[in-house]
Scaffold this motif. Structure first.
Motif, mmCIF file in Angstrom:
data_model
loop_
_atom_site.group_PDB
_atom_site.id
_atom_site.type_symbol
_atom_site.label_atom_id
_atom_site.label_comp_id
_atom_site.label_asym_id
_atom_site.label_seq_id
_atom_site.Cartn_x
_atom_site.Cartn_y
_atom_site.Cartn_z
ATOM 1 N N ARG A 113 94.081 13.346 -69.848
ATOM 2 C CA ARG A 113 93.570 12.437 -68.805
ATOM 3 C C ARG A 113 94.213 11.067 -68.935
ATOM 4 N NH1 ARG A 113 87.271 14.385 -68.765
ATOM 5 N NH2 ARG A 113 87.656 16.128 -67.363
ATOM 6 N N ALA A 114 94.298 10.583 -70.175
ATOM 7 C CA ALA A 114 94.879 9.249 -70.378
ATOM 8 C C ALA A 114 96.315 9.231 -69.873
ATOM 9 C CB ALA A 114 94.818 8.872 -71.854
ATOM 10 N N LEU A 354 96.313 20.841 -69.233
ATOM 11 C CA LEU A 354 97.218 19.985 -68.461
ATOM 12 C C LEU A 354 97.277 20.430 -66.994
ATOM 13 C CD1 LEU A 354 99.273 17.569 -69.348
ATOM 14 C CD2 LEU A 354 100.757 19.093 -68.113
ATOM 15 N N PHE A 355 97.385 21.741 -66.765
ATOM 16 C CA PHE A 355 97.432 22.218 -65.369
ATOM 17 C C PHE A 355 96.117 21.892 -64.656
ATOM 18 C CE2 PHE A 355 100.804 25.427 -66.760
ATOM 19 C CZ PHE A 355 101.821 24.735 -66.136
ATOM 20 N N GLU A 356 94.989 22.094 -65.342
ATOM 21 C CA GLU A 356 93.694 21.792 -64.700
ATOM 22 C C GLU A 356 93.623 20.331 -64.274
ATOM 23 O OE1 GLU A 356 90.839 25.081 -66.986
ATOM 24 O OE2 GLU A 356 90.852 23.005 -67.674
ATOM 25 N N GLU A 357 93.998 19.455 -65.174
ATOM 26 C CA GLU A 357 93.908 18.023 -64.867
ATOM 27 C C GLU A 357 94.907 17.613 -63.782
ATOM 28 O OE1 GLU A 357 91.613 15.902 -65.981
ATOM 29 O OE2 GLU A 357 90.667 17.494 -67.152
ATOM 30 N N LEU A 358 96.080 18.207 -63.848
ATOM 31 C CA LEU A 358 97.132 17.889 -62.872
ATOM 32 C C LEU A 358 96.717 18.330 -61.465
ATOM 33 C CD1 LEU A 358 100.081 16.799 -62.992
ATOM 34 C CD2 LEU A 358 100.845 19.166 -63.140
ATOM 35 N N LEU A 359 96.181 19.556 -61.381
ATOM 36 C CA LEU A 359 95.857 20.103 -60.064
ATOM 37 C C LEU A 359 94.645 19.417 -59.431
ATOM 38 C CD1 LEU A 359 96.656 23.908 -60.284
ATOM 39 C CD2 LEU A 359 98.127 21.964 -59.874
ATOM 40 N N THR A 360 93.712 18.911 -60.255
ATOM 41 C CA THR A 360 92.592 18.206 -59.622
ATOM 42 C C THR A 360 93.018 16.832 -59.113
ATOM 43 O OG1 THR A 360 91.881 17.720 -61.864
ATOM 44 C CG2 THR A 360 90.450 19.151 -60.607
#
Ligand code: HEM
Length: 395
Positions: A113-114, A354-360
């Motif tokens: 996230r950071a 990383l994919f979860e955070e990127l896609l949201t």
């Protein structure tokens, strides 16, 4: 017969059409230029990986280069054969189980996230800004490097990435020296009792014993370096090549966005489809026959994971397609048998988070220039990948 399996440029390009042809015509093939065997079929890769007595890692694990001896780091886990390999591996396994890795998830998510919070929508260098930081950060965390040292750690370890690329600069060797010195300090802090309550992997290893004997400083240094080399570029490559594969298959990208629950099988499929580690090599300890070809004692055998992972005999008629719902998916991206990847659960978790955070955060990711690969036979990483990110509009 000549084939391109010795060439870094081959792996940095699109090796899959050649793999397909060789699987059909010459699945155990001799490379005349560098003098080694290439294994293209899934079952043959499994056979070699699961018979470490017949196929040793101690004489080098990279595609041979006839102009230099195959590099070996004596005492490093990945170059060690059983029975010593099993003893060493037992010591460090505890730090890498699925349960142990799951404990790292909150930290990992905070790091991801950071890194992404600092990015504005628009043009971004994906390889450097998105794929690179997280794997390095997690290794620093595993080894118990204090947060305050993070920037220094990153500078040194970035310099060790892609050391076999012809563009690599001499500064790499200076950085490697500084990194060794730094690891030495982390080890000393644990040995001399200054840091007694550490539950990081390095503290566990300093206290560990094989047959009543503690690991030497040299063993510990080797292990720190192995984690960096084995865990950095590989995971970056999965994140960058995986994103590239999704961009190039918009139907699959859409499917994942609409069904975030598919992330687990999507990561497995991206591992299969991109095979971030292109190959590993072994040296035959005695004469062995595979598919009627005689491999002589002392000859090198290279296992081509990218080809095994698209073997039609295992993955059927859709072997060449990207299908994020594929199940079962018994890919060999992490190898198998004796030396199968120690960091597999960690790499999976890093990619998923990383994919979860990127896609949201970003509803659209597009390529704005060509992805530039490193010229390397084993991990032809992504050096540059310019993308444009469009932010998700929240209702
Ligand atoms: C997508 C990411 C990764 C891929 C594709 C990958 C792939 C592989 C492969 C194919 C091997 C087998 C080597 C052999 O058979 O000779 C291996 C071994 C290894 N990997 Fe990974 N790896 C990844 C990430 C990581 C991470 C994150 C770590 C640790 C932080 C790690 C640590 C290791 C170690 C220590 C070994 C040697 C194990 C042994 O010799 O027993 N890897 N990896």
């Amino acid at each position: 017969m000549t084939n391109p399996l010795h060439s870094p440029a081959f792996y940095a390009g699109d090796p899959y059409p050649t793999f397909r042809e060789l699987r059909a015509t010459d699945p155990v093939c001799w490379n005349d230029t560098a003098g080694f065997w290439g294994l293209l079929k899934y079952e043959d890769v499994r056979f070699v990986s699961t018979n470490p007595g017949l196929f040793s890692s101690a004489k080098g694990i990279t595609v041979p280069d006839p102009s230099i001896p195959n590099p070996v780091l004596d005492g490093s886990l990945i170059f060690t054969d059983p029975p010593r390999h099993r003893q060493l591996r037992k010591l460090i396994n505890a730090g890498f189980t699925r349960r142990q890795v799951a404990i790292l998830e909150p930290k990992l998510r905070a790091f991801a996230r950071a890194a992404l919070d600092g990015l504005d929508p628009g043009d971004v260098e994906f390889a450097e800004q998105i794929a690179a930081p997280l794997p390095t950060r997690m290794i620093a965390e595993l080894l118990g490097a204090p947060d305050a040292d993070w920037e220094r750690f990153r500078t040194w370890s970035d310099a060790t990435v892609g050391m076999d690329d012809p563009d690599v600069e001499l500064d790499t060797f200076a950085a490697l020296g500084q990194l060794y010195e730094y690891f030495g300090e982390l080890i000393a802090l644990r040995r001399n009792g200054t840091l007694t309550d550490g539950d990081d992997l390095l503290s566990v290893l300093v206290a560990a014993e094989v047959d009543g004997v503690r690991l030497s400083d040299a063993d510990l240094l080797q292990f720190c370096l192995l984690l960096l080399v084995a865990g950095n570029e590989t995971t970056r490559n999965l994140i960058a090549l995986g994103t590239l594969a999704l961009i190039e298959h918009p139907d699959q990208f859409r499917l994942l966005r609409e069904n975030p629950g598919l992330i687990g099988s999507a990561v497995e499929e991206l591992l299969r489809f991109t095979s971030p580690v292109a190959n590993m090599t072994r040296c035959a300890t005695e004469d062995v026959e595979i598919r009627g070809r005689l491999i002589r004692a002392g000859q090198y055998v290279t296992m081509l994971y990218g080809s095994a992972n698209r073997d039609e005999e295992v993955f059927g008629p859709t072997a060449e397609a990207l299908d994020i719902t594929r199940n079962p998916n018994p890919h060999l991206a992490f190898g198998c048998g004796e030396h199968s990847c120690l960091g597999a659960q960690l790499a999976r978790l890093e990619a998923r988070v990383l994919f979860e955070e990127l896609l949201t955060r970003f509803e659209h990711i597009e390529l704005t220039g060509a992805a530039v690969r490193m010229q390397a036979t084993m991990v032809p990483g992504v050096r540059q990948m310019p993308v444009r990110l469009a932010a998700t509009v929240r209702a």
